[in-house]
Design a protein around this motif. Structure first.
Motif, PDB file in Angstrom:
ATOM      1  N   TYR B  37      -4.281  39.552-127.038  1.00 57.42           N
ATOM      2  CA  TYR B  37      -5.099  38.742-126.145  1.00 57.42           C
ATOM      3  C   TYR B  37      -4.207  38.019-125.145  1.00 57.42           C
ATOM      4  N   GLN B  39      -4.074  34.802-122.544  1.00 56.38           N
ATOM      5  CA  GLN B  39      -4.706  33.525-122.220  1.00 56.38           C
ATOM      6  C   GLN B  39      -3.958  32.876-121.068  1.00 56.38           C
ATOM      7  N   SER B  43      -7.734  28.860-119.266  1.00 58.75           N
ATOM      8  CA  SER B  43      -8.781  29.880-119.428  1.00 58.75           C
ATOM      9  C   SER B  43      -8.910  30.324-120.871  1.00 58.75           C
ATOM     10  N   ALA B  44     -10.030  30.964-121.163  1.00 56.30           N
ATOM     11  CA  ALA B  44     -10.250  31.529-122.490  1.00 56.30           C
ATOM     12  C   ALA B  44      -9.419  32.799-122.661  1.00 56.30           C
ATOM     13  N   PRO B  45      -9.115  33.144-123.884  1.00 57.49           N
ATOM     14  CA  PRO B  45      -8.431  34.427-124.123  1.00 57.49           C
ATOM     15  C   PRO B  45      -9.305  35.602-123.697  1.00 57.49           C
ATOM     16  N   THR B  47      -9.225  40.104-124.089  1.00 59.57           N
ATOM     17  CA  THR B  47      -8.583  41.224-124.773  1.00 59.57           C
ATOM     18  C   THR B  47      -7.869  42.113-123.769  1.00 59.57           C
ATOM     19  N   TYR B  50      -6.718  46.671-127.666  1.00 57.63           N
ATOM     20  CA  TYR B  50      -7.440  46.680-128.920  1.00 57.63           C
ATOM     21  C   TYR B  50      -7.153  47.993-129.653  1.00 57.63           C
ATOM     22  N   GLU B  51      -7.376  47.980-130.936  1.00 67.94           N
ATOM     23  CA  GLU B  51      -7.101  49.153-131.784  1.00 67.94           C
ATOM     24  C   GLU B  51      -5.717  49.730-131.492  1.00 67.94           C
ATOM     25  N   LYS B  54      -5.370  50.670-127.144  1.00 65.27           N
ATOM     26  CA  LYS B  54      -6.435  50.939-126.172  1.00 65.27           C
ATOM     27  C   LYS B  54      -6.588  49.760-125.218  1.00 65.27           C
ATOM     28  N   PRO B  56      -9.150  47.739-122.535  1.00 64.16           N
ATOM     29  CA  PRO B  56     -10.506  47.602-121.975  1.00 64.16           C
ATOM     30  C   PRO B  56     -10.496  47.996-120.501  1.00 64.16           C
ATOM     31  N   TYR B  90      -1.238  36.603-127.498  1.00 63.24           N
ATOM     32  CA  TYR B  90      -1.395  36.491-128.943  1.00 63.24           C
ATOM     33  C   TYR B  90      -1.685  37.865-129.539  1.00 63.24           C
ATOM     34  N   PHE B 102      -3.792  35.435-136.568  1.00 62.17           N
ATOM     35  CA  PHE B 102      -3.194  35.427-135.233  1.00 62.17           C
ATOM     36  C   PHE B 102      -1.698  35.183-135.327  1.00 62.17           C
ATOM     37  N   GLY B 104       1.600  33.390-133.539  1.00 62.73           N
ATOM     38  CA  GLY B 104       1.722  32.048-132.978  1.00 62.73           C
ATOM     39  C   GLY B 104       1.647  31.975-131.459  1.00 62.73           C
TER      40      GLY B 104
END
Lengths: 120, 111
Positions: B37, B39, B43-45, B47, B50-51, B54, B56, B90, B102, B104
């Motif tokens: 992720y 961040q 702002s918000a994290p 992705t 993933y997997e 991969k 997004p 992260y 997670f 650190g």
């Protein structure tokens, strides 16, 4: 596109219950594509996983919070919620809701976060 | 308790390549997918991987992920660094009980 939005009081008194709601749009909480979770971030610190729940009711809770924690999914309102009891200053954090991938080839989607301060 | 360890900070120049490591304290990283992720400040994290590897849609192919199960570690590599890549990163995976863990976090500075 799935979108999430947190809501709830920004200030909670010590020993009281923190309650947050995450509204889901662009998708249904009844879907098995995701499970519905919460993550928090104390000011200036890293991410801490709180827990998550599938629509079926299967839940996974952070062991360090489990005794105070409840997560629920409300299909009638298409939202899910977090309740954390007996809060202390250590629970002060930015709280994020997220749609966590419940099946393969799907990625996690995060809400924008809501700040909760525990103080008298 | 299963722990993911990341370097506290890394820095690199624009246009260069940087790799952020994520090492598991036991064998769990070998059996579960790893996510990464990003961040950005304030702002918000989101992705970025993933997997394990991969991306997004919308995440540039400058971002790539890998997992080395023999060393119980995962890596996020960002090539052709841009100033907009400056953020905290992260790693995340699950333990044997499907509980999330997670790392650190690593602060990436692009200077």
């Amino acid at each position: 596109q799935l979108q999430l939005e947190e809501s709830g009081p920004g200030l909670v008194k010590p020993s009281e219950t923190l309650s947050l709601t995450c509204s889901v749009s662009g998708g249904s909480v009844s879907s098995y594509t995701y499970y519905w979770g919460w993550v928090r971030q104390p000011p200036g610190k890293g991410l801490e996983w709180i827990g998550g729940m599938y629509y079926s009711g299967t839940a996974y809770y952070n062991p360090s919070l489990k005794s105070r924690l409840s997560i629920a999914v409300d299909t009638s309102k298409n939202h899910f919620s977090l309740k954390l009891t007996s809060v202390t200053a250590a629970d002060t954090a930015l709280y994020y809701c997220l749609a966590a991938a419940g099946v393969l080839d799907v990625f996690d989607i995060w809400g924008q976060g809501t700040m909760v301060t525990v103080s008298s | 308790n299963f722990v993911l360890t990341q370097p506290h900070s890394v820095s690199e120049s624009p246009g260069k390549t940087v790799t952020i490591s994520c090492t598991g304290s036991s064998g769990s990283i070998a059996s579960k997918f790893v996510q990464w992720y990003q961040q950005r400040p304030g702002s918000a994290p989101t992705t970025v991987i993933y997997e394990d590897n991969k991306r997004p849609s919308g995440v540039p192919d400058r971002f790539s992920g890998s997992v080395d199960r023999s060393s119980n570690s995962a890596s996020l590599t960002i090539s052709g660094l841009k100033t907009e890549d400056e953020a905290d990163y992260y790693c995340q995976t699950s333990d044997s009980s499907n509980l999330w863990v997670f790392g650190g976090g690593t602060k990436l500075t692009v200077l």
